[in-house]
Scaffold this motif. Structure first.
Motif, short mmCIF file in Angstrom:
data_model
loop_
_atom_site.label_atom_id
_atom_site.label_comp_id
_atom_site.label_asym_id
_atom_site.label_seq_id
_atom_site.Cartn_x
_atom_site.Cartn_y
_atom_site.Cartn_z
N LYS A 204 0.41 -1.36 0.20
CA LYS A 204 -0.08 0.09 0.02
C LYS A 204 0.61 1.24 0.01
O LYS A 204 0.34 2.36 -0.56
CB LYS A 204 -1.02 -0.69 1.30
CG LYS A 204 -1.40 1.46 1.44
CD LYS A 204 -2.14 1.45 2.56
CE LYS A 204 -3.42 2.91 2.98
NZ LYS A 204 -4.13 2.65 4.23
N GLN A 205 1.85 1.40 0.83
CA GLN A 205 2.79 2.26 0.83
C GLN A 205 3.57 2.85 -0.65
O GLN A 205 3.91 3.29 -0.96
CB GLN A 205 3.28 2.35 2.09
CG GLN A 205 4.73 3.83 2.61
CD GLN A 205 3.64 4.94 2.96
OE1 GLN A 205 3.03 5.06 3.58
NE2 GLN A 205 4.08 6.30 2.07
N GLN A 206 3.58 1.10 -0.90
CA GLN A 206 4.80 1.81 -2.11
C GLN A 206 4.13 1.82 -2.89
O GLN A 206 4.82 2.91 -4.09
CB GLN A 206 5.56 0.28 -2.79
CG GLN A 206 6.00 -0.35 -1.53
CD GLN A 206 7.94 0.21 -1.30
OE1 GLN A 206 8.40 0.68 -2.37
NE2 GLN A 206 7.94 1.09 0.15
N MET B 233 1.19 4.15 -2.40
CA MET B 233 1.78 5.73 -2.72
C MET B 233 2.39 5.87 -3.15
O MET B 233 2.74 7.74 -2.91
CB MET B 233 1.21 5.76 -1.31
CG MET B 233 -0.97 4.70 -1.27
SD MET B 233 -0.79 5.73 1.07
CE MET B 233 -0.50 6.74 1.39
N ASN B 234 3.94 5.81 -2.83
CA ASN B 234 5.40 6.28 -3.01
C ASN B 234 5.18 6.35 -5.02
O ASN B 234 5.66 6.95 -5.23
CB ASN B 234 6.16 5.08 -2.89
CG ASN B 234 5.88 5.92 -0.70
OD1 ASN B 234 5.50 7.08 -0.68
ND2 ASN B 234 6.53 5.12 -0.71
N GLY B 235 4.23 5.78 -5.90
CA GLY B 235 4.23 5.40 -7.03
C GLY B 235 5.14 4.65 -8.12
O GLY B 235 5.45 4.53 -8.54
N MET B 236 4.67 3.36 -6.97
CA MET B 236 5.49 2.12 -7.55
C MET B 236 5.00 1.81 -8.58
O MET B 236 5.83 1.60 -9.36
CB MET B 236 5.15 1.78 -6.20
CG MET B 236 5.52 0.27 -6.92
SD MET B 236 5.40 -1.42 -4.93
CE MET B 236 4.07 -2.05 -6.08
N LYS C 192 17.10 -0.26 -5.44
CA LYS C 192 16.48 0.76 -4.94
C LYS C 192 15.76 -0.03 -3.78
O LYS C 192 15.64 0.16 -2.74
CB LYS C 192 15.66 1.79 -4.35
CG LYS C 192 15.67 2.69 -3.91
CD LYS C 192 14.84 3.96 -4.00
CE LYS C 192 14.33 4.70 -2.94
NZ LYS C 192 13.72 6.04 -3.57
N GLN C 193 15.64 -1.18 -4.21
CA GLN C 193 14.04 -1.97 -3.46
C GLN C 193 15.05 -3.18 -2.84
O GLN C 193 14.34 -2.86 -1.39
CB GLN C 193 12.70 -2.64 -3.71
CG GLN C 193 12.12 -1.60 -5.33
CD GLN C 193 10.92 -0.46 -3.82
OE1 GLN C 193 10.85 -1.20 -3.15
NE2 GLN C 193 11.32 0.69 -4.22
N THR D 247 16.40 -1.41 0.50
CA THR D 247 15.00 -1.70 1.42
C THR D 247 15.24 -2.64 2.19
O THR D 247 15.24 -2.73 3.96
CB THR D 247 13.90 -0.84 1.27
OG1 THR D 247 14.66 0.68 0.20
CG2 THR D 247 13.36 -1.17 1.92
#
Length: 317
Positions: free
Chosen positions: A288-290, A292-295, A310-311, A314
């Protein structure tokens, strides 16, 4: 005698036509009136087998509908994709679960093995093309006609009852409560070793994944391959080199969202290949957050590699 033969032939022909009509007309009705709906404000769908079925709790991810189904090969997913995309114009983004076991030979059994075919074929036969029928007949002629009969009965029941609604019957998030005892993992992460015997693949499953991707592109949808978390000791991770080669060779034009190494504890897995509800909550919240961050934005091709790196960075933190 001549008149008797004519009557016999006429009666037999009429019987054959009647049987043919009983088999074909309900199938046509199902194809014409079938309903595959999702919520009007949901613009993202995910298709796949049990890995994504258990990983994506779509009650936690806004605008996403999980349409995954356990033990579903891409052959049957393709039929489903065609119906959902054609009937739900609000869909803008398609995620397709692509994990290690989906290149394995067992996917052939999931496609034309009798146990799987007798379950999935009646569900989707009305939406298949001639080449799809030919594929099943060539690989399992012994039981193909039996499955045709099962599909005919199923379609007849649908037609008689006017029940053409497939909504909620083609997959969705599956919540698993418990977990099997899993071995401990050392801090560095303990992976299975590659097996020299795992060198064969399911060409058919790969072919139909390509069909799905091409269909989505033809419908002007944003399409992504995505891999949900798998336990480090999951047996099919042994084909990682071959999996990567196939992805690069046949799907290099499609962005790959790889969450294979998403950090989860043992008690967040149901088994080596599936998340339980605790893992699904943790992973779905992350997804969900990803989003929202433009994934799910479509970055330039040159930035794709840096995004994936980058993923992975993380996950290592």
């Amino acid at each position: 005698m001549h008149r008797f033969v004519i009557k016999t032939v006429t009666f037999a022909s009429a019987g054959c036509l009647l049987v043919l009509a009983i088999a074909l007309i309900p199938g046509y009705m199902v194809s014409k009136f079938s309903k595959f709906s999702i919520k009007k404000d949901n613009t993202i769908v995910i298709f796949g087998h049990s890995h994504s079925e258990c990983a994506y709790d779509d009650t936690l991810i806004p605008k996403l509908t999980n349409l995954s189904h356990s033990a579903e090969s891409y052959f049957y997913t393709f039929q489903k994709v065609k119906k959902y995309l054609s009937q739900n114009p609000q869909i803008t983004t398609v995620l397709i679960e692509f994990s290690n076991n989906q290149i394995a030979p067992k996917m052939d059994d999931w496609t034309w093995g009798y146990t799987y075919m007798s379950n999935m074929f009646p569900q989707y036969a009305s939406f298949m093309g001639v080449s799809d029928f030919k594929l099943l007949a060539q690989h399992n002629s012994k039981y193909f006609m039996n499955c045709i009969g099962i599909a005919a009965r199923s379609n007849l029941i649908k037609a008689i009852s006017f029940n053409y609604n497939y909504t909620g019957k083609t997959g969705g998030y599956f919540k698993i409560e418990g977990t099997k005892p899993l071995p401990s993992i050392n801090p560095a992460g303990q992976h299975v070793k590659a097996s020299p015997n795992e060198s064969t693949i399911s060409a058919t499953n790969i072919q139909y994944l390509r069909k799905i991707v091409d269909y989505c592109n033809g419908m002007h949808k944003n399409v992504f391959l995505i891999r949900s978390p798998q336990h480090p000791l999951y047996e099919f991770r042994s084909n990682e080199a071959e999996f990567s080669l196939i992805r690069q060779r046949y799907f290099s034009d499609i962005k790959f969202l790889d969450f294979n190494n998403f950090p989860l504890k043992n008690d967040e897995f149901a088994d080596f290949g599936h998340l339980n509800y605790k893992g699904a909550i943790k992973y779905s919240t992350f997804i969900k957050q990803q989003i929202m961050n433009g994934m799910l934005a479509s970055p330039p091709a040159h930035s794709l590699k840096s995004f994936e790196n980058k993923q992975l960075v993380t996950f290592n933190h």
